[in-house]
Scaffold this motif. Sequence first.
Motif, PDB file in Angstrom:
ATOM      1  N   GLY A 151      35.269  48.956  24.789  1.00 20.27           N
ATOM      2  CA  GLY A 151      35.102  49.993  23.778  1.00 20.27           C
ATOM      3  C   GLY A 151      36.327  50.842  23.525  1.00 20.27           C
ATOM      4  N   LEU A 152      37.507  50.281  23.764  1.00 10.20           N
ATOM      5  CA  LEU A 152      38.748  50.992  23.478  1.00 10.20           C
ATOM      6  C   LEU A 152      39.346  50.471  22.173  1.00 10.20           C
ATOM      7  CD1 LEU A 152      40.409  51.055  27.018  1.00 10.20           C
ATOM      8  CD2 LEU A 152      39.352  52.953  25.807  1.00 10.20           C
ATOM      9  N   PRO A 153      40.243  51.255  21.549  1.00 15.82           N
ATOM     10  CA  PRO A 153      40.904  50.769  20.341  1.00 15.82           C
ATOM     11  C   PRO A 153      41.723  49.517  20.638  1.00 15.82           C
ATOM     12  CG  PRO A 153      41.323  53.110  20.653  1.00 15.82           C
ATOM     13  CD  PRO A 153      40.642  52.607  21.892  1.00 15.82           C
ATOM     14  N   GLU A 154      41.870  48.683  19.633  1.00 10.57           N
ATOM     15  CA  GLU A 154      42.667  47.467  19.800  1.00 10.57           C
ATOM     16  C   GLU A 154      44.121  47.834  20.102  1.00 10.57           C
ATOM     17  OE1 GLU A 154      42.252  44.207  17.235  1.00 10.57           O
ATOM     18  OE2 GLU A 154      40.072  44.345  17.181  1.00 10.57           O
ATOM     19  N   ALA A 179      46.791  51.278  29.259  1.00  8.06           N
ATOM     20  CA  ALA A 179      48.198  50.918  29.453  1.00  8.06           C
ATOM     21  C   ALA A 179      48.351  49.402  29.514  1.00  8.06           C
ATOM     22  CB  ALA A 179      48.738  51.571  30.723  1.00  8.06           C
ATOM     23  N   TRP A 180      47.443  48.729  30.213  1.00  8.62           N
ATOM     24  CA  TRP A 180      47.518  47.267  30.317  1.00  8.62           C
ATOM     25  C   TRP A 180      47.301  46.621  28.952  1.00  8.62           C
ATOM     26  CZ3 TRP A 180      44.940  42.748  29.501  1.00  8.62           C
ATOM     27  CH2 TRP A 180      45.424  41.626  30.175  1.00  8.62           C
ATOM     28  N   ILE A 181      46.330  47.133  28.203  1.00  9.42           N
ATOM     29  CA  ILE A 181      46.032  46.583  26.881  1.00  9.42           C
ATOM     30  C   ILE A 181      47.241  46.699  25.952  1.00  9.42           C
ATOM     31  CG2 ILE A 181      44.690  47.050  24.775  1.00  9.42           C
ATOM     32  CD1 ILE A 181      42.283  47.613  26.614  1.00  9.42           C
ATOM     33  N   ARG A 204      43.133  42.216  23.059  1.00  6.73           N
ATOM     34  CA  ARG A 204      42.141  42.568  22.032  1.00  6.73           C
ATOM     35  C   ARG A 204      40.723  42.377  22.554  1.00  6.73           C
ATOM     36  NH1 ARG A 204      45.859  40.299  18.773  1.00  6.73           N
ATOM     37  NH2 ARG A 204      44.875  38.258  18.814  1.00  6.73           N
ATOM     38  N   ALA A 205      40.487  41.275  23.236  1.00  8.71           N
ATOM     39  CA  ALA A 205      39.150  40.996  23.770  1.00  8.71           C
ATOM     40  C   ALA A 205      38.746  42.047  24.807  1.00  8.71           C
ATOM     41  CB  ALA A 205      39.108  39.592  24.385  1.00  8.71           C
ATOM     42  N   ASP A 231      49.049  38.796  27.001  1.00  8.74           N
ATOM     43  CA  ASP A 231      48.569  37.981  25.883  1.00  8.74           C
ATOM     44  C   ASP A 231      47.782  38.855  24.905  1.00  8.74           C
ATOM     45  OD1 ASP A 231      47.058  36.308  24.184  1.00  8.74           O
ATOM     46  OD2 ASP A 231      46.945  34.739  25.707  1.00  8.74           O
ATOM     47  N   PRO A 232      48.210  38.937  23.638  1.00 10.90           N
ATOM     48  CA  PRO A 232      47.540  39.805  22.668  1.00 10.90           C
ATOM     49  C   PRO A 232      46.054  39.489  22.470  1.00 10.90           C
ATOM     50  CG  PRO A 232      49.640  39.053  21.794  1.00 10.90           C
ATOM     51  CD  PRO A 232      49.404  38.301  23.070  1.00 10.90           C
TER      52      PRO A 232
END
Length: 58
Positions: A49-52, A29-31, A42-43, A37-38
């Motif tokens: 190991g989660l999808p971008e 959810a945070w990602i 992404r980092a 910040d994108p």
Amino acid sequence: MTEQQALAALAAAENELQYLRGLIALIAAWINDPANDPSVCRALAQHVGLPEPRQEPP
């Protein structure tokens, strides 16, 4: 290992799995929150190991 010990170990493993699934959901959810910040999202996604993220750049 007795049956009672095995059941206790299974219950402990199920509890830990539930906790870890909750953490993954929170991180996902945070990602995917566009307020973050994108590049950081992404980092973090790559690191754990989660999808971008699905968010579009501003």
